[in-house]
Motif scaffolding. Structure first.
Motif, PDB file in Angstrom:
ATOM      1  N   PHE A  43       0.954  -1.091   0.078  1.00 37.79           N
ATOM      2  CA  PHE A  43      -0.071   0.110  -0.270  1.00 37.79           C
ATOM      3  C   PHE A  43       0.886   1.242  -0.026  1.00 37.79           C
ATOM      4  N   GLY A  44       0.252   2.277   0.028  1.00 42.86           N
ATOM      5  CA  GLY A  44       1.031   3.666  -0.221  1.00 42.86           C
ATOM      6  C   GLY A  44       1.658   4.182   0.948  1.00 42.86           C
ATOM      7  N   PRO A  45       2.323   5.100   0.575  1.00 44.67           N
ATOM      8  CA  PRO A  45       3.145   5.808   1.803  1.00 44.67           C
ATOM      9  C   PRO A  45       2.097   6.546   2.991  1.00 44.67           C
ATOM     10  N   GLY A  46       2.403   6.094   4.193  1.00 43.84           N
ATOM     11  CA  GLY A  46       1.370   6.393   5.191  1.00 43.84           C
ATOM     12  C   GLY A  46       0.294   5.364   5.626  1.00 43.84           C
ATOM     13  N   SER A  47       0.083   4.331   4.880  1.00 43.48           N
ATOM     14  CA  SER A  47      -0.737   3.382   5.266  1.00 43.48           C
ATOM     15  C   SER A  47      -0.044   2.589   6.379  1.00 43.48           C
ATOM     16  N   THR A  48      -0.771   2.044   7.178  1.00 46.51           N
ATOM     17  CA  THR A  48      -0.455   1.146   8.052  1.00 46.51           C
ATOM     18  C   THR A  48       0.757   0.268   7.571  1.00 46.51           C
ATOM     19  N   PRO A  49       0.718  -0.792   6.876  1.00 42.94           N
ATOM     20  CA  PRO A  49       1.742  -1.582   6.457  1.00 42.94           C
ATOM     21  C   PRO A  49       2.917  -0.829   6.142  1.00 42.94           C
ATOM     22  N   ASP A  50       2.928   0.385   5.559  1.00 39.57           N
ATOM     23  CA  ASP A  50       4.143   1.247   5.411  1.00 39.57           C
ATOM     24  C   ASP A  50       4.686   1.870   6.736  1.00 39.57           C
ATOM     25  N   VAL A  51       3.919   2.253   7.597  1.00 41.12           N
ATOM     26  CA  VAL A  51       4.391   2.691   8.841  1.00 41.12           C
ATOM     27  C   VAL A  51       5.043   1.610   9.433  1.00 41.12           C
ATOM     28  N   PHE A  52       4.470   0.176   9.550  1.00 42.86           N
ATOM     29  CA  PHE A  52       5.205  -0.775  10.417  1.00 42.86           C
ATOM     30  C   PHE A  52       6.246  -1.175   9.634  1.00 42.86           C
ATOM     31  N   ALA A  53       6.381  -0.964   8.271  1.00 43.51           N
ATOM     32  CA  ALA A  53       7.484  -1.653   7.665  1.00 43.51           C
ATOM     33  C   ALA A  53       8.681  -0.643   8.028  1.00 43.51           C
ATOM     34  N   ARG A  54       8.607   0.573   7.981  1.00 46.26           N
ATOM     35  CA  ARG A  54       9.472   1.601   8.243  1.00 46.26           C
ATOM     36  C   ARG A  54      10.046   1.477   9.879  1.00 46.26           C
ATOM     37  N   LEU A  55       9.229   1.417  10.793  1.00 42.44           N
ATOM     38  CA  LEU A  55       9.515   1.404  12.050  1.00 42.44           C
ATOM     39  C   LEU A  55      10.527   0.172  12.288  1.00 42.44           C
ATOM     40  N   VAL A  56       9.949  -0.930  11.715  1.00 47.80           N
ATOM     41  CA  VAL A  56      10.932  -2.339  12.293  1.00 47.80           C
ATOM     42  C   VAL A  56      12.067  -2.218  11.408  1.00 47.80           C
ATOM     43  N   SER A  57      11.895  -2.012  10.074  1.00 43.61           N
ATOM     44  CA  SER A  57      13.237  -2.105   9.073  1.00 43.61           C
ATOM     45  C   SER A  57      14.165  -1.222   9.612  1.00 43.61           C
ATOM     46  N   GLU A  58      13.851   0.097  10.192  1.00 48.45           N
ATOM     47  CA  GLU A  58      15.113   0.720  10.424  1.00 48.45           C
ATOM     48  C   GLU A  58      16.042   0.017  11.529  1.00 48.45           C
ATOM     49  N   HIS A  59      15.337  -0.675  12.497  1.00 46.14           N
ATOM     50  CA  HIS A  59      16.183  -1.438  13.478  1.00 46.14           C
ATOM     51  C   HIS A  59      16.801  -2.569  12.819  1.00 46.14           C
ATOM     52  N   ALA A  60      16.070  -3.456  11.964  1.00 42.13           N
ATOM     53  CA  ALA A  60      16.588  -4.524  11.427  1.00 42.13           C
ATOM     54  C   ALA A  60      17.753  -4.467  10.616  1.00 42.13           C
ATOM     55  N   SER A  61      17.848  -3.271   9.835  1.00 43.01           N
ATOM     56  CA  SER A  61      18.945  -3.015   9.069  1.00 43.01           C
ATOM     57  C   SER A  61      20.155  -2.845   9.836  1.00 43.01           C
ATOM     58  N   LYS A  62      19.883  -2.435  11.022  1.00 38.65           N
ATOM     59  CA  LYS A  62      21.188  -2.221  11.775  1.00 38.65           C
ATOM     60  C   LYS A  62      21.977  -3.578  12.358  1.00 38.65           C
ATOM     61  N   THR A  63      20.826  -4.453  12.454  1.00 43.95           N
ATOM     62  CA  THR A  63      21.187  -5.881  12.937  1.00 43.95           C
ATOM     63  C   THR A  63      21.993  -6.374  11.537  1.00 43.95           C
ATOM     64  N   LEU A  64      21.182  -6.248  10.577  1.00 47.17           N
ATOM     65  CA  LEU A  64      21.947  -7.025   9.216  1.00 47.17           C
ATOM     66  C   LEU A  64      23.038  -6.316   8.583  1.00 47.17           C
ATOM     67  N   GLY A  65      23.408  -4.965   9.108  1.00 46.62           N
ATOM     68  CA  GLY A  65      24.493  -4.640   8.506  1.00 46.62           C
ATOM     69  C   GLY A  65      24.281  -3.846   7.247  1.00 46.62           C
ATOM     70  N   GLN A  66      23.018  -3.730   6.831  1.00 47.02           N
ATOM     71  CA  GLN A  66      22.931  -3.411   5.197  1.00 47.02           C
ATOM     72  C   GLN A  66      21.639  -2.602   5.276  1.00 47.02           C
ATOM     73  N   SER A  67      21.220  -1.456   4.454  1.00 46.52           N
ATOM     74  CA  SER A  67      20.222  -0.746   4.276  1.00 46.52           C
ATOM     75  C   SER A  67      19.009  -1.710   3.918  1.00 46.52           C
ATOM     76  N   ILE A  68      17.884  -1.243   4.223  1.00 45.50           N
ATOM     77  CA  ILE A  68      16.671  -1.789   3.558  1.00 45.50           C
ATOM     78  C   ILE A  68      15.998  -0.825   3.023  1.00 45.50           C
ATOM     79  N   VAL A  69      15.639  -0.803   1.601  1.00 45.19           N
ATOM     80  CA  VAL A  69      15.001   0.122   0.904  1.00 45.19           C
ATOM     81  C   VAL A  69      13.405  -0.274   0.653  1.00 45.19           C
ATOM     82  N   ILE A  70      12.645   0.633   1.342  1.00 36.91           N
ATOM     83  CA  ILE A  70      11.140   0.620   1.208  1.00 36.91           C
ATOM     84  C   ILE A  70      10.573   1.003  -0.225  1.00 36.91           C
ATOM     85  N   GLU A  71       9.949   0.094  -0.803  1.00 34.93           N
ATOM     86  CA  GLU A  71       9.285   0.380  -1.970  1.00 34.93           C
ATOM     87  C   GLU A  71       7.886   0.012  -1.898  1.00 34.93           C
TER      88      GLU A  71
END
Length: 328
Positions: A43-71
């Motif tokens: 779904f589009g920016p600002g939707s609940t799946p988008d908000v969830f994805a951005r909140l958890v991926s910011e932390h997960a990317s640090k664990t993985l040592g690579q950026s996670i690009v939201i599309e």
């Protein structure tokens, strides 16, 4: 001649190995991830799946040592992005988030779904539960579910509702109300929850059933009114809002979100992604941010997520069949 044949065979084997190297070789060396990961949001920016994805991926990317690009790839009630994940190379570099409709209910609604979520996708972890809230335009003049149902009974075909697509809880909850009132209320699907809310504000639709995150700012501004919540129990953040069942509508459900990858993704990669995202959802700071958005994490194993998807299909199958819901 034999020497030449052996040489050609060796070259062929070497070439095949080189072609396979871009992902199989890297995984064999245990260096995943070695480049940024693409995460598709249905779904589009600002939707609940988008908000969830951005909140958890910011932390997960640090664990993985690579950026996670939201599309964001909205369309067909979440089917577009979910299908892209299903068709992606199973190397761990294209993953996604998805929801009830494209992961479960649409297998019952679409005759020709381009993917099978139970065969073509690899669950990574369950994400969060969200109770949908039924909200109406303040101009509609109703203050509770009984008044809304009375209005619909007296005016069949006069009102419509916004949804985020066929098979989503935003549709199923309204279908339950239609069945109880024996009324005709037109569904108007939108590509995202912000767009659905905007349609109510602009008067294009009259009501919507969505996650609280999408509607509460407008409720607090006095432009919309919440009548009920879809969860079995009242939400801690909205203790004065009754459940659907308390309001006389026999329905309870969650507009949940989960994290997925293509089927065939190597187990080591699945485990790495699971570790990163489960860790993110259990981090106190991330947990607080999710709950502030009316989301309740329930991170777990891939097997637990797969089992939950099967349970949801068994739960909603009879509801969908009884309502005669089919994609156009």
């Amino acid at each position: 001649m034999n020497v030449r044949r052996h040489l050609l065979k060796a070259i062929a084997i070497s070439s095949a190995a080189m072609l396979a190297a871009p992902w199989t070789g890297a995984l064999a060396q245990g260096d995943y991830p070695s480049k940024p990961i693409r995460l598709l949001v249905p779904f589009g920016p600002g939707s609940t799946p988008d908000v969830f994805a951005r909140l958890v991926s910011e932390h997960a990317s640090k664990t993985l040592g690579q950026s996670i690009v939201i599309e964001n790839r909205a369309g067909a009630g979440g089917n577009v992005a979910t299908n892209l994940v299903a068709k992606a190379q199973p190397d761990g570099y294209t993953i996604g988030v998805s929801i009830t409709g494209p992961l479960v209910n649409n297998t019952l609604i679409y005759d020709n779904l381009p993917y099978d979520p139970f065969k073509d996708l690899q669950p990574i972890t369950f994400g969060v539960h969200q109770g949908n809230v039924l909200a109406v335009s303040s101009s509609l003049g109703v203050s509770n579910m009984k008044e809304l149902m009375d209005l619909l009974r007296k005016n069949p075909g006069k009102y419509n509702y916004a949804s985020v697509g066929v098979g989503t809880l935003s549709q199923l909850s309204m279908e339950a109300i239609k069945a109880l009132t024996n009324s005709f209320v037109v569904q108007v699907p939108y590509a995202s929850s912000p767009a659905a809310v905007m349609s109510v504000l602009q008067g294009d639709t009259h009501m919507v059933s969505l996650a609280p995150l999408a509607v509460m700012p407008q409720v607090q501004a006095g432009k919309m009114k919440v009548l009920a919540v879809s969860t079995a129990k009242r939400l801690p953040q909205l203790p004065d809002v009754p459940t659907f069942r308390e309001s006389g509508v026999p329905l309870d459900g969650s507009a949940w979100i989960g994290i997925i990858a293509p089927a065939g993704t190597p187990p080591t990669v699945v485990a790495r992604l699971n570790q990163a995202y489960v860790g993110a959802m259990r981090d106190p700071a991330v947990l607080a941010k999710l709950r502030a958005q009316y989301m309740e994490p329930e991170a777990g194993t891939p097997e637990q997520f797969a089992a939950y998807m099967r349970q949801e299909r068994a739960k909603w199958g009879p509801v969908i069949k009884r309502a005669g819901i089919k994609a156009d």
